[in-house]
Design an enzyme around this catalytic site. Structure first.
Site, PDB file in Angstrom:
ATOM      1  N   LYS A 293       0.845  -1.203   0.000  1.00  0.00           N
ATOM      2  CA  LYS A 293       0.000   0.000   0.000  1.00  0.00           C
ATOM      3  C   LYS A 293       0.876   1.247   0.000  1.00  0.00           C
ATOM      4  CE  LYS A 293      -0.241  -0.401   5.048  1.00  0.00           C
ATOM      5  NZ  LYS A 293      -1.025  -0.987   6.157  1.00  0.00           N
TER       6      LYS A 293
ATOM      7  N   TYR B 110      17.149  29.733   9.685  1.00  0.00           N
ATOM      8  CA  TYR B 110      16.015  30.465  10.267  1.00  0.00           C
ATOM      9  C   TYR B 110      16.140  30.560  11.787  1.00  0.00           C
ATOM     10  CZ  TYR B 110      13.454  30.498   5.878  1.00  0.00           C
ATOM     11  OH  TYR B 110      13.062  30.723   4.590  1.00  0.00           O
TER      12      TYR B 110
END
Ligand SMILES: *Cc1c(COP(=O)(O)O)cnc(C)c1O
Length: 381
Positions: free
Chosen positions: A43, A265
């Site tokens: 899956k 950042y």
């Protein structure tokens, strides 16, 4: 193939999938669970690794039972698998998909009385018995018929007439915890429910972790996903499986900074010494967890370098001060997942599980399949 297009070629990174290791893991687990058979759970695009390549490779080493989550995934695989391979749709029979499912010869996992009723109707309309997998809920409260729904189904003549039960399955809530009392309890509930069938169907209980719980849990078919892809379901299995996945990120830039300079950042990292910082072209948009900033490392030619500062959307920064200049150059590749940064350890550092790391790897990372003679070095994004 154009460089940079769709994450191939000169994109930010790649997921290298060792198909030989996958097949070796299949053979290893199959021996472990014999005489039960081993099915492959493919899956979510084989956990993000490329179901269109991996499912046929597993079929070539003998796998005949495949599990996906949705009918669409089954339909995409059908033509790539041998005619005698069965494909089970774990999430069940969605309304409106009955005809497509029947025509494709795919096995819906009947998870409720209503789904079974619609499958019976589809069989009547088609004028032939239809095959199905039945899932019962033995205690996880997620998918599957409740015991009273199964009772109702089994007294129905229409069910016996129109549905050919190919597999009866359940799923364990705590398979990776061998001592969990719920495992035994679920097994006993499941056996009780299985005994209600006039003809005993094939039985399936275990996922990868359940396959390591001992023969009582093997039933006739084990459904393995994660272990095939090389990750140990629990620390007890560390080292038993061959790693299948390597994730590599390209060096976009290398710079030297002074002591006291901030990185990324928020300037979340401050260099304590004159440093060399490599910026790698993979970020959280590629599924690399932002949480790994300051908490994990990558590797260049067998040497580790810590991730420093925050992970950005398209890049992350590593401190390569202690590595030789020649090992870290623009265009070189660093290992995000590999021998020095195993998938399990990366997941733990990110406070998640290997499943989430694998299935989160984004489409900008090329999937490169290696290690199988027939499909060596095949790229499929
Ligand atoms: C995903 C899934 C599996 C495979 O689990 P792994 O832990 O990856 O082996 C097996 N059975 C069911 C019902 C699943 O949903």
């Amino acid at each position: 193939m154009t460089a940079g297009q769709g994450g191939r070629g000169a994109g930010g990174g790649r997921v290298v999938v060792d198909v030989g290791a996958l097949c070796a893991n299949y053979a290893h687990i199959e021996r472990l669970v014999a005489p039960a058979r081993l099915g492959a759970v493919v899956k979510a695009n084989a956990y993000g690794l490329g179901a269109d390549v991996l499912a046929p490779a597993l079929a070539a080493v003998g796998c005949r039972s495949f599990f996906v989550a949705f009918l669409e995934e089954a339909l995409a695989l059908k033509a790539r698998l041998p005619a005698d391979a069965e494909i089970h749709v774990l999430n069940g029979l969605a309304g409106g998909e009955e005809v497509a499912c029947a025509e494709a010869g795919v096995l819906p996992v009947l998870n409720s009385f209503d789904q079974a009723a619609r499958w019976i109707d589809a069989a009547r309309a088609a004028g032939r018995r239809l095959p199905a997998t039945v899932q019962v809920d033995s205690g996880m409260s997620r998918l599957g018929l409740a015991p009273e729904e199964l009772d109702r189904l089994l007294v129905s003549d229409a069910f016996a007439t129109w549905i050919d039960v190919r597999l009866l399955m359940t799923h364990l809530a705590c398979a990776e915890a061998p001592d969990a009392v719920s495992n035994r309890r679920q097994l006993s509930v499941f056996r009780g429910l299985a005994s209600l069938f006039p003809v005993r169907p094939r039985l399936s209980i275990a996922n990868s972790a359940g396959g390591f719980l001992g023969a009582a849990f093997h039933g006739d078919l084990v459904r393995a996903g994660l272990a095939l892809y090389g990750a140990a379901p629990s620390p007890a299995q560390a080292g038993l499986l061959r790693p299948v996945v390597r994730v590599e990120a390209r060096v976009a830039q290398v710079r030297s900074i002074c002591a006291g300079a901030g990185v990324g950042y928020g300037l979340a990292f401050t260099a304590p010494r004159p440093s060399r910082i490599a910026t790698l072209a993979v970020g959280y948009a590629d599924g690399w967890p932002r949480r790994l900033g300051g908490r994990s490392s990558v590797a260049f030619d067998g040497r580790s370098a810590p991730i420093v500062g925050r992970v950005s959307m398209d890049s992350l920064t590593v401190d390569v001060t202690d590595l030789p200049d020649a090992a870290v150059r623009e265009g070189a590749y660093a290992e995000l997942i590999g021998p020095l940064a195993p998938l399990e350890a990366v997941a733990e550092a990110a406070e998640t599980i290997p499943y989430e790391i694998l299935t989160g790897l984004g489409p900008r990372l090329a999937r490169v399949h290696v290690g199988a003679p027939a499909i060596s070095e095949q790229a499929c994004a």
